[in-house]
Write an enzyme that holds these catalytic residues in place. Structure first.
Site, PDB file in Angstrom:
ATOM      1  N   THR A 192       0.850  -1.183   0.000  1.00 40.40           N
ATOM      2  CA  THR A 192       0.000   0.000   0.000  1.00 40.40           C
ATOM      3  C   THR A 192       0.885   1.232   0.000  1.00 40.40           C
ATOM      4  O   THR A 192       1.988   1.211   0.531  1.00 40.40           O
ATOM      5  CB  THR A 192      -0.906   0.004   1.253  1.00 40.40           C
ATOM      6  N   GLY A 199       0.491   0.212   5.567  1.00 40.52           N
ATOM      7  CA  GLY A 199       0.888  -0.669   6.656  1.00 40.52           C
ATOM      8  C   GLY A 199      -0.175  -1.631   7.111  1.00 40.52           C
ATOM      9  O   GLY A 199      -0.150  -2.094   8.255  1.00 40.52           O
ATOM     10  N   GLY A 200      -1.163  -1.934   6.255  1.00 40.51           N
ATOM     11  CA  GLY A 200      -2.175  -2.916   6.614  1.00 40.51           C
ATOM     12  C   GLY A 200      -2.937  -2.519   7.864  1.00 40.51           C
ATOM     13  O   GLY A 200      -3.411  -1.389   8.000  1.00 40.51           O
ATOM     14  N   THR A 223      -3.539   0.803  -3.310  1.00 44.75           N
ATOM     15  CA  THR A 223      -2.905  -0.434  -2.881  1.00 44.75           C
ATOM     16  C   THR A 223      -3.069  -1.564  -3.886  1.00 44.75           C
ATOM     17  O   THR A 223      -4.027  -1.597  -4.661  1.00 44.75           O
ATOM     18  CB  THR A 223      -3.492  -0.881  -1.520  1.00 44.75           C
TER      19      THR A 223
END
Length: 532
Positions: A339, A420-421, A357
């Protein structure tokens, strides 16, 4: 004593301050293209769209034509916030039975039960309908001022120049080389005889490059025919054909039916400020609940202390427990997300916060052989088990973690987000609280140590936090301690812009080697001639 206490170096990346426009992004080359769009008279929306396309050539494993995302736009004249959702959708003829469980746990971002042949993680069956091109096109048409081909031309130039192989790009490619080698079309772009490329050891000189010929030609085609060519034209046909020949479900009908959506933002008051996020399936609504949890607590003080981080941890643990129970995210996040986030502000005060992303690093790992497009693995967002809130199904919107956010206060506005999820919204939450509750400047907030709570199991502490804070957290929670390092990133990677009066500020993640904020005035003397 912390085992990281002997790590004595200090890394700083000062915020950029300017009355001109600023773009903050995970790649400086791309941010420069957005800043130059503003030098040529474009606004923040033009700059953001230009930067997003440029990232497809400079940071291709993070985002690109084959991905999706969302953005918030602040229009200064109207004093309004707009949301454009261009998230991914599962193909309409997808068959969940084609993803049988194999036993064990998946090896990527989310530890779902493993699927036979990792079909939900790798290759054509992991591909969801991408929304990036339509979303960027809609933003430019509705709120931008430059032509479509002008927004894409910098990406074409960068793709023609090739992907520079420095130490960081070599590291990222090496981390996925095994999976990239499964697909000849991907290996031909990113690998040398099956091995990761090596940067030069010379101190001076141009880094070697990887040719992006297919992507270059596709970008040129899009520049000529417009964004819907990706969904309804000849390009759509070759995209669908390549995916289906590789065994995937994505069809011409799926592409033709795709439309990015303009939505009304969710807005919440927080101690007199207003926080705007995207509604529905992303991290924003959960973050607002975290702010609601701490809104009644006294966080007063010159700097956040032990009581502050206790409040942060308790609120994040509580809202994540609810998120996992009702939205179906996984129990524990792992790996690195693919992302990227950028934020932009112009001299008039318009702002954009945009996350895009491919989901995993290199997404599906499949570069389509005809178009050179690296495709997403959005199917991994779904729980492969039936009967759960986020179970895999056809024509279903993906549950994402990105959280582009705008906060308005009496002193001005800040637009930010991160990659960063599941670490994304806790990072945005911290930075906004630092600015609002402790009066930190953008520079201070971006450099200040954070904790991460991105599940119900553990509080991850930055080793740079004061010993008293870490000791208090250890006594109360299940904790882990780690430095804020370059790779892998233990914390999210934010990019932000701030507007105060007629002055703009921009900053990006301190530890990311490529990220930076670039002002338009710094690029005024380096603007190339736009090719007609």
């Amino acid at each position: 004593m912390s085992r990281y206490a002997s790590k004595s170096q200090t890394v700083r990346k000062p915020a950029v301050v300017s009355k001109s426009g600023i773009v903050a992004a995970q790649n400086r080359l791309a941010a420069e293209q957005g800043a130059e769009a503003m030098v040529r008279g474009g606004n923040a929306i033009d700059a953001a769209v230009t930067t997003a396309f440029a990232l497809a050539a400079t940071e291709p494993w993070m985002s690109g034509l084959g991905g999706g995302g969302s953005m918030l736009i602040y229009l200064a004249k109207e004093d309004q916030v707009k949301v454009i959702d261009f998230g991914m959708v599962s193909p309409s003829n997808l068959d969940p039975a084609d993803y049988p469980l194999s036993g064990g746990v998946a090896s990527d971002l989310f530890p779902w039960p493993a699927v036979v042949e990792d079909r939900n993680l790798l290759g054509a069956k992991s591909i969801a309908v991408p929304g990036a091109v339509d979303g960027l096109g809609k933003a430019l048409e509705a709120y931008g001022t430059i032509a479509w081909h002008e927004a894409i031309q910098p990406a074409i130039d960068l793709a023609e120049a090739g992907l520079s192989v420095d130490w960081f790009s070599a590291l990222v490619i090496a981390s996925s080389a095994k999976d990239l080698s499964r697909f000849p079309s991907s290996a031909s772009v990113y690998l040398d005889d099956g091995f990761p490329p090596s940067p030069t050891w010379h101190a001076v000189g141009r880094s070697p490059t990887r040719e992006l010929t297919g992507l270059t030609n596709t970008l040129k085609h899009l520049a000529e025919y417009g964004p819907r060519e990706f969904y309804e034209g000849a390009l759509a046909k070759v995209i669908a054909k390549d995916v289906q020949e590789a065994g995937g479900y994505l069809s011409e009908a799926d592409l033709a039916a795709y439309e990015a959506r303009e939505l009304e933002p969710l807005v919440q008051d927080y101690r007199g400020a207003k926080i705007y996020v995207q509604p529905e399936l992303n991290g924003g609504p959960t973050m607002l609940k975290a702010f609601d949890e701490i809104s009644g607590q006294d966080l007063a003080g010159d700097r956040p202390g032990a009581a502050t981080y206790k409040a942060y941890a308790e609120s994040l643990l509580k809202v994540y427990e609810e998120r996992l129970a009702t939205l179906g995210d996984a129990d524990e996040a792992r790996g690195e997300s693919c992302t990227t986030h950028l934020s932009a502000v112009d001299s008039e005060g318009n702002m954009v916060t945009l996350t895009t992303t491919l989901l995993s690093i290199f997404g599906s790992k499949l570069v389509l052989p005809t178009s050179g497009i690296l495709m997403n693995n959005g199917i991994m967002w779904f729980d492969p088990r039936p009967g759960h809130p986020n179970s895999l199904a056809p024509a279903k919107r993906c549950l994402a973690n990105y959280s582009p956010t705008i906060m308005k206060d009496d002193w001005g506005r800040v637009a930010l987000g991160a990659s960063g999820g599941r670490k994304i919204f806790p990072a945005v939450f911290h930075i906004l609280s630092y600015i609002k509750d402790f009066g930190m400047s953008l520079d201070e907030a971006m450099h200040h140590a954070r904790i991460d709570v991105s599940g119900t199991e553990r509080v991850v502490m930055d080793a740079a936090l004061p010993l008293a804070v870490r000791g208090d957290l250890v006594s109360r929670f299940n904790t882990a301690e780690t430095p804020r390092d370059v790779f892998p990133l233990a914390f999210a990677c934010p990019s932000a812009v701030l507007r105060k009066g007629n002055e703009n500020q921009g900053a990006s993640e301190v530890m990311h080697p490529w990220s930076d904020a670039v002002s338009a005035e710094s690029r005024a003397h380096t603007v190339p001639t736009i090719r007609e």
